[in-house]
Design a protein around this motif. Structure first.
Motif, PDB file in Angstrom:
ATOM      1  N   MET A  68     -17.439  22.455 -19.921  1.00 54.21           N
ATOM      2  CA  MET A  68     -18.889  22.629 -19.861  1.00 54.21           C
ATOM      3  C   MET A  68     -19.259  23.454 -18.625  1.00 54.21           C
ATOM      4  O   MET A  68     -18.731  23.216 -17.531  1.00 54.21           O
ATOM      5  CB  MET A  68     -19.591  21.263 -19.796  1.00 54.21           C
ATOM      6  N   ILE A  69     -20.177  24.394 -18.799  1.00 56.25           N
ATOM      7  CA  ILE A  69     -20.624  25.233 -17.686  1.00 56.25           C
ATOM      8  C   ILE A  69     -21.672  24.481 -16.878  1.00 56.25           C
ATOM      9  O   ILE A  69     -22.631  23.936 -17.425  1.00 56.25           O
ATOM     10  CB  ILE A  69     -21.191  26.560 -18.208  1.00 56.25           C
ATOM     11  N   ILE A  70     -21.499  24.462 -15.565  1.00 59.84           N
ATOM     12  CA  ILE A  70     -22.401  23.753 -14.669  1.00 59.84           C
ATOM     13  C   ILE A  70     -23.115  24.760 -13.778  1.00 59.84           C
ATOM     14  O   ILE A  70     -22.483  25.647 -13.196  1.00 59.84           O
ATOM     15  CB  ILE A  70     -21.626  22.760 -13.766  1.00 59.84           C
ATOM     16  N   ASN A  71     -24.441  24.620 -13.686  1.00 54.94           N
ATOM     17  CA  ASN A  71     -25.202  25.421 -12.723  1.00 54.94           C
ATOM     18  C   ASN A  71     -25.028  24.747 -11.374  1.00 54.94           C
ATOM     19  O   ASN A  71     -25.652  23.728 -11.088  1.00 54.94           O
ATOM     20  CB  ASN A  71     -26.680  25.484 -13.127  1.00 54.94           C
ATOM     21  N   TYR A  72     -24.172  25.318 -10.563  1.00 59.17           N
ATOM     22  CA  TYR A  72     -23.627  24.660  -9.378  1.00 59.17           C
ATOM     23  C   TYR A  72     -24.580  24.748  -8.190  1.00 59.17           C
ATOM     24  O   TYR A  72     -25.108  25.821  -7.888  1.00 59.17           O
ATOM     25  CB  TYR A  72     -22.307  25.340  -9.027  1.00 59.17           C
ATOM     26  N   ASN A  73     -24.778  23.627  -7.515  1.00 59.23           N
ATOM     27  CA  ASN A  73     -25.608  23.620  -6.309  1.00 59.23           C
ATOM     28  C   ASN A  73     -24.753  24.036  -5.116  1.00 59.23           C
ATOM     29  O   ASN A  73     -24.225  23.207  -4.373  1.00 59.23           O
ATOM     30  CB  ASN A  73     -26.213  22.236  -6.078  1.00 59.23           C
ATOM     31  N   TYR A  74     -24.617  25.340  -4.932  1.00 58.94           N
ATOM     32  CA  TYR A  74     -23.755  25.886  -3.891  1.00 58.94           C
ATOM     33  C   TYR A  74     -24.347  25.738  -2.495  1.00 58.94           C
ATOM     34  O   TYR A  74     -23.672  25.986  -1.491  1.00 58.94           O
ATOM     35  CB  TYR A  74     -23.480  27.370  -4.161  1.00 58.94           C
ATOM     36  N   LYS A  75     -25.618  25.309  -2.410  1.00 59.50           N
ATOM     37  CA  LYS A  75     -26.253  25.168  -1.105  1.00 59.50           C
ATOM     38  C   LYS A  75     -25.809  23.905  -0.376  1.00 59.50           C
ATOM     39  O   LYS A  75     -25.959  23.804   0.837  1.00 59.50           O
ATOM     40  CB  LYS A  75     -27.776  25.198  -1.256  1.00 59.50           C
ATOM     41  N   LEU A  76     -25.304  22.924  -1.113  1.00 58.45           N
ATOM     42  CA  LEU A  76     -24.752  21.735  -0.482  1.00 58.45           C
ATOM     43  C   LEU A  76     -23.431  22.092   0.182  1.00 58.45           C
ATOM     44  O   LEU A  76     -22.569  22.721  -0.437  1.00 58.45           O
ATOM     45  CB  LEU A  76     -24.540  20.624  -1.508  1.00 58.45           C
TER      46      LEU A  76
ATOM     47  N   LYS B 175     -15.470  22.932 -14.428  1.00 51.36           N
ATOM     48  CA  LYS B 175     -14.630  21.987 -13.696  1.00 51.36           C
ATOM     49  C   LYS B 175     -13.684  21.234 -14.624  1.00 51.36           C
ATOM     50  O   LYS B 175     -13.943  21.085 -15.820  1.00 51.36           O
ATOM     51  CB  LYS B 175     -15.502  20.960 -12.960  1.00 51.36           C
ATOM     52  N   GLU B 176     -12.610  20.764 -14.026  1.00 47.17           N
ATOM     53  CA  GLU B 176     -11.704  19.828 -14.696  1.00 47.17           C
ATOM     54  C   GLU B 176     -11.223  18.821 -13.658  1.00 47.17           C
ATOM     55  O   GLU B 176     -10.717  19.203 -12.601  1.00 47.17           O
ATOM     56  CB  GLU B 176     -10.498  20.548 -15.311  1.00 47.17           C
ATOM     57  N   ASN B 177     -11.435  17.542 -13.951  1.00 50.36           N
ATOM     58  CA  ASN B 177     -11.093  16.476 -12.997  1.00 50.36           C
ATOM     59  C   ASN B 177     -11.746  16.713 -11.633  1.00 50.36           C
ATOM     60  O   ASN B 177     -11.131  16.540 -10.586  1.00 50.36           O
ATOM     61  CB  ASN B 177      -9.575  16.366 -12.831  1.00 50.36           C
ATOM     62  N   ASN B 178     -13.005  17.157 -11.690  1.00 49.88           N
ATOM     63  CA  ASN B 178     -13.820  17.408 -10.496  1.00 49.88           C
ATOM     64  C   ASN B 178     -13.343  18.590  -9.657  1.00 49.88           C
ATOM     65  O   ASN B 178     -13.830  18.813  -8.550  1.00 49.88           O
ATOM     66  CB  ASN B 178     -13.895  16.162  -9.602  1.00 49.88           C
ATOM     67  N   ASP B 179     -12.384  19.362 -10.171  1.00 49.28           N
ATOM     68  CA  ASP B 179     -11.923  20.572  -9.486  1.00 49.28           C
ATOM     69  C   ASP B 179     -12.481  21.810 -10.179  1.00 49.28           C
ATOM     70  O   ASP B 179     -12.528  21.863 -11.421  1.00 49.28           O
ATOM     71  CB  ASP B 179     -10.394  20.649  -9.485  1.00 49.28           C
TER      72      ASP B 179
END
Length: 325
Positions: A1-9, A38-42
C-alpha cells in the motif's frame, strides 16, 4: 500500500534518509510530497516531488520486479493533477529508464547514471521551437538572473555584442530570487531597449531552474553539483544547436564558489564557444547585484546610484517605499 509519508517528523525523515542512502541517493528536503511503500515497518520504495519535479525515486533491489516505480509515479501524477500541474520532470537513476518511458516520459538528457525525463507540454523541443529569432549572422547568448539589473550586466551585454551580430539574453525564470521574475525581466527589457539586435527571453524550465540546477538557488557546492551543472550545460548545448547560437558569454567570477565551478564546467563542455568577460568595477569594487541588494537592505541609495541605471534606481526607490509602508 502506498503511504503519503509524513517526512517532517524527525524519526520518519531519518528512516527516509537511511533508505535513500542505502540506494545511493542523497536526501533533498526541498519537497512537498513524499510517498513510500513499507514492509514490516521498513521503507522498501519511495518517490517524492516538489511542484512539478519528481525526485528521490528508489526501490529496494529485492522488490525491483514488482513495478513499484510505476505505481509510485502514477500516484505522484494523480496528486499533481489535483494541484493543476500537467507538465512533469523526473531526475533519477538511469536504471529506471524503462519504467518512465513506459509511463510516457521522454529522456531529455543524462549524465553518468542520472537522467532527466519529462512528460507534458510544452516539451523541450516545443518551447524552443516557438521562440522567434531574427535570422541574423553570428548569434550569442547570455544567461542572467539580474537580481536586480546593474551597470555590470549592461557592460557584459555591450562587450558580448561586440563579438556577435545578435545577442539573446535568457532571464532565469524561477521565482527564487529577491526580486520576482516579472520585475527582473522588465528591468532588463528597459535596460537594453536602446540596443539593436538584442532579444530578452524567459529561460523556461530548462536553464538554471529547479529542474536542471536546484543547487544554484541553494548556493551550495555539494556532491550533486557535478550532476546538476552537467545536466544544465548539456541541455544548453542542445538549445545552442536548436537556436543556432555559436557563443555563450559569462562574466568572470572571483568570489562565488558555485558560480565559478559552473563556469569551469561550461568551459569543459563548450570549449572556445564560451567567452569569459571580465567584470566591470567601480573604484576597484566589482559591480554586482548582491552588492546592490546589500545597500538596498541598508537603505543606502547613495551607494546604489552609481551601480545601476536610472530605471533600476527608480524601481528600487519605489519598491522600498512600498514595502516600508
Amino acid at each position: 500500500m502506498i503511504i503519503n509519508y509524513n517526512y517532517k517528523l524527525k524519526l520518519n525523515r531519518d528512516k527516509l534518509i537511511d533508505f535513500l542512502t542505502s540506494q545511493g541517493l542523497q536526501y533533498d528536503d526541498n519537497i512537498d510530497t513524499c510517498l513510500v511503500i513499507k514492509e514490516n515497518n521498513d521503507i522498501i520504495a519511495c518517490a517524492c516531488k516538489k511542484d512539478n519535479v519528481f525526485k528521490m525515486i528508489a526501490v529496494s533491489c529485492h522488490y525491483q520486479s514488482l513495478d513499484y516505480v510505476a505505481k509510485l509515479v502514477s500516484e505522484l501524477i494523480a496528486i499533481a493533477h489535483k494541484q493543476g500541474i500537467f507538465h512533469y520532470f523526473i531526475f533519477t537513476k538511469m536504471i529506471y529508464e524503462q519504467h518512465f518511458t513506459n509511463l510516457g516520459f521522454a529522456l531529455l538528457v543524462s549524465y553518468k547514471d542520472i537522467g532527466l525525463f519529462e512528460m507534458g507540454h510544452p516539451t523541450f523541443i516545443e518551447y524552443y521551437s516557438n521562440i522567434l529569432i531574427k535570422p541574423n549572422g553570428p548569434r550569442g547568448a547570455i544567461v542572467m538572473n539580474c537580481n536586480p539589473f546593474t551597470l555590470g550586466h549592461r557592460y557584459l551585454i555591450e562587450e558580448a555584442l561586440k563579438q556577435v551580430d545578435q545577442l539573446i539574453i535568457f532571464i532565469v525564470q524561477e521565482d527564487q530570487s529577491f526580486f520576482s521574475f516579472r520585475e527582473r525581466f522588465k528591468l532588463v527589457e528597459e535596460g537594453v531597449k536602446d540596443l539593436e539586435n538584442v532579444s530578452v527571453i524567459a529561460s523556461g524550465p530548462y536553464i538554471i531552474s529547479q529542474v536542471t540546477f536546484p543547487t544554484y538557488f541553494l548556493k551550495s557546492l555539494d556532491d550533486l553539483a557535478e550532476y546538476y551543472t552537467s545536466i544544465d550545460i548539456k541541455l544548453f548545448k542542445e538549445i545552442m544547436e536548436r537556436m543556432s547560437i555559436t557563443k555563450r558569454f559569462v562574466g568572470s567570477e572571483p568570489h562565488d564558489l558555485l558560480t565559478n565551478y559552473y563556469n569551469e564546467q561550461l568551459k569543459k563542455y563548450l570549449g572556445d564557444d564560451l567567452i569569459v568577460i571580465g567584470r566591470k568595477s567601480l573604484d576597484e569594487t566589482i559591480i554586482s547585484a548582491s552588492l546592490v541588494r546589500k545597500y538596498y537592505d541598508n537603505n543606502d541609495f547613495i551607494k546604489i546610484k552609481p551601480l545601476v541605471n536610472e530605471n533600476t534606481y527608480n524601481f528600487l526607490l519605489r519598491k522600498k517605499a512600498t514595502t516600508s509602508e
